[in-house]
Design a protein around this motif. Structure first.
Motif, PDB file in Angstrom:
ATOM      1  N   ASN A 134      -4.321   2.172  -4.760  1.00  0.00           N
ATOM      2  CA  ASN A 134      -5.602   1.817  -4.158  1.00  0.00           C
ATOM      3  C   ASN A 134      -6.693   1.912  -5.237  1.00  0.00           C
ATOM      4  O   ASN A 134      -6.475   2.494  -6.295  1.00  0.00           O
ATOM      5  CB  ASN A 134      -5.885   2.775  -2.995  1.00  0.00           C
ATOM      6  CG  ASN A 134      -6.844   2.161  -1.999  1.00  0.00           C
ATOM      7  OD1 ASN A 134      -7.454   1.117  -2.254  1.00  0.00           O
ATOM      8  ND2 ASN A 134      -7.000   2.799  -0.864  1.00  0.00           N
ATOM      9  N   LEU A 169       4.945   4.850   2.828  1.00  0.00           N
ATOM     10  CA  LEU A 169       5.267   6.004   3.679  1.00  0.00           C
ATOM     11  C   LEU A 169       5.923   5.555   4.978  1.00  0.00           C
ATOM     12  O   LEU A 169       6.885   6.168   5.451  1.00  0.00           O
ATOM     13  CB  LEU A 169       3.990   6.794   3.996  1.00  0.00           C
ATOM     14  CG  LEU A 169       3.487   7.727   2.891  1.00  0.00           C
ATOM     15  CD1 LEU A 169       2.025   8.075   3.092  1.00  0.00           C
ATOM     16  CD2 LEU A 169       4.340   8.996   2.841  1.00  0.00           C
ATOM     17  N   THR A 213       0.419   3.570   2.171  1.00  0.00           N
ATOM     18  CA  THR A 213       0.673   3.802   3.596  1.00  0.00           C
ATOM     19  C   THR A 213       1.905   3.027   4.049  1.00  0.00           C
ATOM     20  O   THR A 213       2.759   3.560   4.775  1.00  0.00           O
ATOM     21  CB  THR A 213      -0.557   3.374   4.425  1.00  0.00           C
ATOM     22  OG1 THR A 213      -1.730   3.950   3.847  1.00  0.00           O
ATOM     23  CG2 THR A 213      -0.427   3.814   5.864  1.00  0.00           C
ATOM     24  N   VAL A 233       2.885  16.716  -0.081  1.00  0.00           N
ATOM     25  CA  VAL A 233       1.862  15.960  -0.815  1.00  0.00           C
ATOM     26  C   VAL A 233       1.480  16.727  -2.090  1.00  0.00           C
ATOM     27  O   VAL A 233       1.485  17.961  -2.096  1.00  0.00           O
ATOM     28  CB  VAL A 233       0.604  15.758   0.074  1.00  0.00           C
ATOM     29  CG1 VAL A 233      -0.373  14.784  -0.571  1.00  0.00           C
ATOM     30  CG2 VAL A 233       0.991  15.294   1.470  1.00  0.00           C
ATOM     31  N   SER A 254      -1.084  10.222   5.080  1.00  0.00           N
ATOM     32  CA  SER A 254       0.195  10.932   4.941  1.00  0.00           C
ATOM     33  C   SER A 254       0.880  11.069   6.298  1.00  0.00           C
ATOM     34  O   SER A 254       2.103  11.089   6.378  1.00  0.00           O
ATOM     35  CB  SER A 254      -0.014  12.339   4.372  1.00  0.00           C
ATOM     36  OG  SER A 254      -0.677  12.298   3.139  1.00  0.00           O
ATOM     37  N   SER A 276       0.839  -1.205   0.000  1.00  0.00           N
ATOM     38  CA  SER A 276       0.000   0.000   0.000  1.00  0.00           C
ATOM     39  C   SER A 276       0.868   1.247   0.000  1.00  0.00           C
ATOM     40  O   SER A 276       2.076   1.176   0.314  1.00  0.00           O
ATOM     41  CB  SER A 276      -0.926   0.028   1.230  1.00  0.00           C
ATOM     42  OG  SER A 276      -0.175   0.284   2.403  1.00  0.00           O
ATOM     43  N   GLU A 321      -1.392  10.453  -5.167  1.00  0.00           N
ATOM     44  CA  GLU A 321      -2.455  10.891  -6.081  1.00  0.00           C
ATOM     45  C   GLU A 321      -1.886  11.411  -7.395  1.00  0.00           C
ATOM     46  O   GLU A 321      -2.636  11.937  -8.217  1.00  0.00           O
ATOM     47  CB  GLU A 321      -3.272  12.005  -5.393  1.00  0.00           C
ATOM     48  CG  GLU A 321      -3.842  11.560  -4.051  1.00  0.00           C
ATOM     49  CD  GLU A 321      -4.567  12.670  -3.283  1.00  0.00           C
ATOM     50  OE1 GLU A 321      -4.658  13.798  -3.782  1.00  0.00           O
ATOM     51  OE2 GLU A 321      -5.037  12.375  -2.168  1.00  0.00           O
TER      52      GLU A 321
HETATM   53  C1  PLP Z   1      -4.390   7.208  -1.085  1.00  0.00           C
HETATM   54  C2  PLP Z   1      -3.424   8.050  -0.360  1.00  0.00           C
HETATM   55  C3  PLP Z   1      -2.484   7.508   0.533  1.00  0.00           C
HETATM   56  C4  PLP Z   1      -2.513   6.098   1.002  1.00  0.00           C
HETATM   57  O1  PLP Z   1      -2.345   5.134   0.051  1.00  0.00           O
HETATM   58  P1  PLP Z   1      -2.933   3.639   0.308  1.00  0.00           P
HETATM   59  O2  PLP Z   1      -2.409   2.881  -0.848  1.00  0.00           O
HETATM   60  O3  PLP Z   1      -4.418   3.757   0.332  1.00  0.00           O
HETATM   61  O4  PLP Z   1      -2.388   3.164   1.614  1.00  0.00           O
HETATM   62  C5  PLP Z   1      -1.552   8.352   1.095  1.00  0.00           C
HETATM   63  N1  PLP Z   1      -1.537   9.668   0.833  1.00  0.00           N
HETATM   64  C6  PLP Z   1      -2.430  10.232  -0.001  1.00  0.00           C
HETATM   65  C7  PLP Z   1      -2.342  11.685  -0.261  1.00  0.00           C
HETATM   66  C8  PLP Z   1      -3.412   9.446  -0.600  1.00  0.00           C
HETATM   67  O5  PLP Z   1      -4.327  10.023  -1.397  1.00  0.00           O
END
Ligand code: PLP
Length: 384
Positions: A188, A63, A60, A136, A88, A58, A165
């Protein structure tokens, strides 16, 4: 009830299922295999020669590993953009560190370079130099990366670029995700391309990628038995998911084009309405994948919430912008630097249906409904 119009739904091409079938017929049903290697290569090819890639479970997880690799530990502080999805900042807390939130600026809606520097100076004065900066690129729009990187370099603080994104977006012709010391992407279900769930960690530093692969597969030391000298994680991408990813990479450029034309469609449709403003590329240095078309509504008799409710009443999925994290109950006690730009955006901002698979009829339905919500004060009561 009219059929549902989604905010951003998965959009498969013709090849995803072939790669998944390959995984079945070769019995690579595991968090490793040819699709994982292939997906990493596809991403590397797309992002640029000097980029190395680790496919993970993922965004997440990516990160989280980014912060671990950069040495973020319990008691540390990490600067993070306030206006963003909670994912984030959550990994900062997983590490026992504290987020320090920074406001957005009005042009890109991303981290304000001005308040970033104010925050860094004050935290250093308080005796705590931030260990990392999480910037971000909301809705695909590049943050002011030249200014942010030069501030980060000046104070020698590493940057994690949350490009979850923003796959396919560029700043000055360079792919987002490749500016920071580490970049992350998300696959995702609602992102511009999807592996159902998945993420990637990217860096020009190959050691970081080796470390990410090692940590994401339970930190197994080279030994015939299970030997561990560090805490590991189960964060690697599945070979099934990576198969979907390989198919999606073949249509990524099309998906960007489709989402950018959604934006253009809405722009043209609302050109005559002064109450509706768009998140715009400030100049030719900025190229957004237009993951979501985001607008602000101001000065009309209908508020953002009126419009959202009116669309919901017609089975159209719309979302307010990300609620700034410094206003979230779970982050109540955390430091924040800014002048409430993100709070104002949150109050009037709305994300419109933006999937690459939307039909022109569906886009027209959204536009007609917004016209109704904004121009006819009583539309809300009549519709619900
Ligand atoms: C979707 C998203 C995430 C998390 O990503 P996952 O794959 O859902 O864990 C992190 N930061 C931002 C800005 C996101 O839009």
């Amino acid at each position: 009830m009219k059929p549902k119009i989604w905010l951003s739904s998965p959009h498969m091409g013709d090849k995803e299922l072939c790669y998944v079938k390959d995984a079945f017929s070769s019995n690579w049903i595991a968090p490793l295999g040819p699709n994982v290697d292939g997906f990493e290569q596809d991403l590397q090819l797309f992002l640029g020669e000097d980029v190395h890639v680790a496919a993970l479970s993922s965004g997440t997880a990516a990160l989280h590993l980014a912060l671990i690799i950069l040495g973020v530990k319990a008691g540390d502080e990490v600067i993070c953009q306030s206006m963003t999805f909670s994912a984030s900042a959550n990994p900062i807390v997983y590490q026992g560190a504290t987020p320090v939130f920074v406001d957005s600026e009005a042009q890109t809606w991303n981290m304000s370079p001005e308040f970033l520097e104010v925050a860094i100076k004050e935290r250093i004065a308080l005796g705590k130099k931030p260990k990392a900066i999480v910037v971000v690129h909301l809705y695909g729009m590049p943050a002011q990366m030249d200014k942010i990187m030069s501030i980060a370099r000046k104070y020698e603080i590493p940057v994690v670029e949350d490009a979850a994104e923003a796959l396919g977006s560029e700043f000055k012709g360079q792919s987002l995700g490749t500016f920071g010391d580490i970049g992350i992407f998300s696959f995702n279900g609602n992102k511009i391309i999807t592996t159902s769930g998945g993420g990637a960690l990217v860096s020009a530093n190959e050691e970081y990628i080796k470390k990410a692969r090692f940590l994401s597969t339970q930190a197994q030391d080279p030994a015939p038995h299970y030997q561990h000298s560090q805490i590991g994680y189960n964060y690697r991408m599945s070979n099934i998911c990576a198969g979907i990813g390989r198919g999606q990479m073949e249509v990524l450029k099309q998906r960007i084009w489709q989402r950018r034309s959604n934006y253009q469609f809405y722009r043209n449709a609302f050109a005559g309405i002064p109450y509706i403003k768009f998140l715009e590329e400030p100049n030719s240095a900025y190229y957004s994948n237009r993951w979501l078309t985001a607008i602000t509504i101001e000065g009309a008799s209908a508020t953002r919430e009126d419009v959202r409710m009116c669309l919901a009443g017609s089975n159209i999925d719309c979302r307010p912008l990300w609620k700034p994290l410094h206003l979230q109950p779970v982050f109540e006690q955390t430091p924040y630097y800014g002048n409430d730009c993100s709070e104002r955006l949150f109050e009037k901002g709305l994300c419109l249906p933006s999937g690459s698979n939307l039909t022109e009829d569906e886009l027209n339905r959204v536009v007609a409904q917004i016209y109704q919500a904004i121009e006819v004060p009583n539309a809300i009561g009549a519709l619900i």
